[in-house]
Design an enzyme around this catalytic site. Structure first.
Site, PDB file in Angstrom:
ATOM      1  N   ARG A  36     -21.115-111.100  -3.985  1.00 48.19           N
ATOM      2  CA  ARG A  36     -20.643-111.701  -2.737  1.00 48.19           C
ATOM      3  C   ARG A  36     -20.823-113.221  -2.721  1.00 48.19           C
ATOM      4  O   ARG A  36     -19.997-113.938  -2.164  1.00 48.19           O
ATOM      5  CB  ARG A  36     -21.336-111.057  -1.530  1.00 48.19           C
ATOM      6  CG  ARG A  36     -20.779-109.676  -1.230  1.00 48.19           C
ATOM      7  CD  ARG A  36     -21.428-109.034  -0.037  1.00 48.19           C
ATOM      8  NE  ARG A  36     -20.670-107.862   0.403  1.00 48.19           N
ATOM      9  CZ  ARG A  36     -21.072-107.010   1.312  1.00 48.19           C
ATOM     10  NH1 ARG A  36     -22.239-107.189   1.925  1.00 48.19           N
ATOM     11  NH2 ARG A  36     -20.322-105.978   1.650  1.00 48.19           N
ATOM     12  N   LYS A 197     -16.091 -85.976   3.548  1.00 46.92           N
ATOM     13  CA  LYS A 197     -15.736 -85.335   4.811  1.00 46.92           C
ATOM     14  C   LYS A 197     -14.417 -85.810   5.394  1.00 46.92           C
ATOM     15  O   LYS A 197     -14.148 -86.998   5.461  1.00 46.92           O
ATOM     16  CB  LYS A 197     -16.851 -85.581   5.842  1.00 46.92           C
ATOM     17  CG  LYS A 197     -18.190 -84.970   5.459  1.00 46.92           C
ATOM     18  CD  LYS A 197     -19.220 -85.229   6.531  1.00 46.92           C
ATOM     19  CE  LYS A 197     -20.549 -84.545   6.196  1.00 46.92           C
ATOM     20  NZ  LYS A 197     -21.562 -84.769   7.252  1.00 46.92           N
ATOM     21  N   GLY A 354     -17.116 -98.714  -0.902  1.00 48.04           N
ATOM     22  CA  GLY A 354     -18.284 -98.723  -1.776  1.00 48.04           C
ATOM     23  C   GLY A 354     -18.225 -97.758  -2.937  1.00 48.04           C
ATOM     24  O   GLY A 354     -18.364 -98.143  -4.099  1.00 48.04           O
ATOM     25  N   GLY A 377     -16.236-101.382   5.496  1.00 46.90           N
ATOM     26  CA  GLY A 377     -15.745-100.988   6.823  1.00 46.90           C
ATOM     27  C   GLY A 377     -14.442-101.654   7.210  1.00 46.90           C
ATOM     28  O   GLY A 377     -13.552-101.019   7.784  1.00 46.90           O
TER      29      GLY A 377
END
Length: 396
Positions: A36, A197, A354, A377
């Site tokens: 980063r 999921k 990720g 996100g």
């Protein structure tokens, strides 16, 4: 594009507030992954080259509006200075006199790093007064933190409304890549979505079936879709209470002409551990005492064949339990084909999330992808079709 870049602004003699994401992993006071930090270097050096003074705004960890010494950005002065090849002056606050003093003390060619924006409770509340205090410190605002763009915070959205603004190099590259993948893509488009999921990616799947031509569903999510079709999956991870939702997604895909690819064969095992005895069975023949841990070779062959007919690929999530051999083979084989097609100029490939980045790195395919997003996100919310406040605030 609907936003300015660094090339559109005169930065000579200007103090440039630059929102970056340097929320890097650390152990025992050392940065364990510089990715980063390395990614913001082009933007910071370009601001300097254009005669501007870069003042970095950033968060670190989750102090929840309180001053937490171990979450201070002071510990990143050294790593930042090393990556930039410049002196980094630290400001012990992100607003007020301490910040203003650090900025004034910085010589031409220096970079200023202000303290963790999340030490202020108003940051995550997008407090207008806090944003105004931040804006007082600079002449221009640059956002280079796409990974924080899904948050409407004072430093990501509030300040952008108060100053001339632009996207940094990393932000601009991310937005360009995402537009090429879903905004205005070359068709046909394939999406690969894996993960445990359905419930965590429901909005994502519902949006993608209306945007792509082919949708591959892998990982534990695929088991839920098999259950929805009346197929028994033994002891496999599956959300049986989401079967009706999975059926609705399949029906919606049929209505809009999106082809969904589910496993036709699977790799099963009785134990979830490295080197566990495994076998390949057709998807409808999972033994009652076994669990599905990867897509089978026929399933992967189908994915690779369809991929070869596509012009654009967007990838989020692995096809199986890629962390453990031999259950990484499906993900590896599909990723290798995506890398080959991209290198040959036949495919625009964009991936993010990720687990996705880890899986593509493990497969040795990440370097060949057109663009890899590390945004997490923000990448997911963009795939879900949501407006990202930090991006919307940059629009002209």
């Amino acid at each position: 594009m609907g936003w300015n870049t660094l090339d559109d602004l005169d930065l000579a003699g200007k103090t440039v507030l630059c929102r970056v994401d340097i929320n890097v992993p650390m152990e025992a006071g050392r940065v364990t992954d510089m990715t980063r930090i390395d990614k913001i270097v082009p933007t910071v050096l370009d601001i300097l080259a254009k005669g501007g003074k870069p003042v970095l705004l950033a968060h670190f960890d989750r102090p929840k509006g309180k001053v937490v010494p171990e979450m201070s950005l002071r510990q990143l002065v050294g790593p930042l200075s090393q990556a930039l090849g410049r002196k980094v002056v630290f400001g012990p606050d992100s607003v007020g006199a301490p910040a203003a003093e650090a900025i004034s003390q910085a010589a031409a060619g220096d970079v200023v790093l202000l303290e963790n924006t999340r030490f202020h409770p108003g940051e995550e509340k997008n407090d207008a007064a806090l944003a105004a205090e931040m804006a007082k410190l600079g002449d221009v605002y640059v956002n280079d933190a796409f990974s924080a763009a899904h948050r409407a915070h004072a430093s990501t959205e509030g300040v952008a409304k108060l100053l001339p603004k632009a996207a940094g190099r990393l932000m601009a590259a991310e937005l360009k890549a995402l537009d090429a993948a879903l905004g205005n893509p070359k068709r046909p488009v394939m999406a690969v979505v894996g993960g445990a999921k359905v419930s965590t990616k429901l909005e994502l799947l519902s949006n993608l079936v209306t945007k792509v031509d082919n949708l591959v569903i892998g990982g534990g999510m695929a088991n839920t879709f098999l259950v929805a079709q009346g197929i028994e999956v033994g002891k496999s991870l599956a959300e049986r209470d989401m079967a009706a939702t999975a059926s609705a997604i399949l029906e919606k895909a049929k209505e809009v002409g999106c082809r969904i690819l589910l496993p036709v064969d699977v790799v099963v095992a009785r134990e979830f551990k490295a080197g566990a005895a495994s076998e390949i069975v057709v998807a409808s023949a999972c033994p009652a005492d076994a669990m599905i841990l990867d897509a089978g070779p026929e399933s992967v062959a189908r994915i690779r064949a369809v991929m070869g007919q596509c012009a654009t690929l967007i990838w989020n999530g692995p096809l199986g339990a890629f962390e453990i051999e031999p259950f990484d083979q499906g993900t590896n084989a599909a990723a290798e084909e995506a890398a080959r097609l991209t290198a040959a100029g036949q495919l625009v490939s964009v991936a993010g999330g990720g687990d996705t980045v880890a899986a593509l790195n493990k497969a040795g395919a990440a370097d060949q992808f057109t663009f890899i997003s590390t945004a997490g996100g923000a990448f997911l919310e963009w795939m879900e079709g949501k407006e990202l406040p930090g991006v919307a605030a940059l629009m002209r």
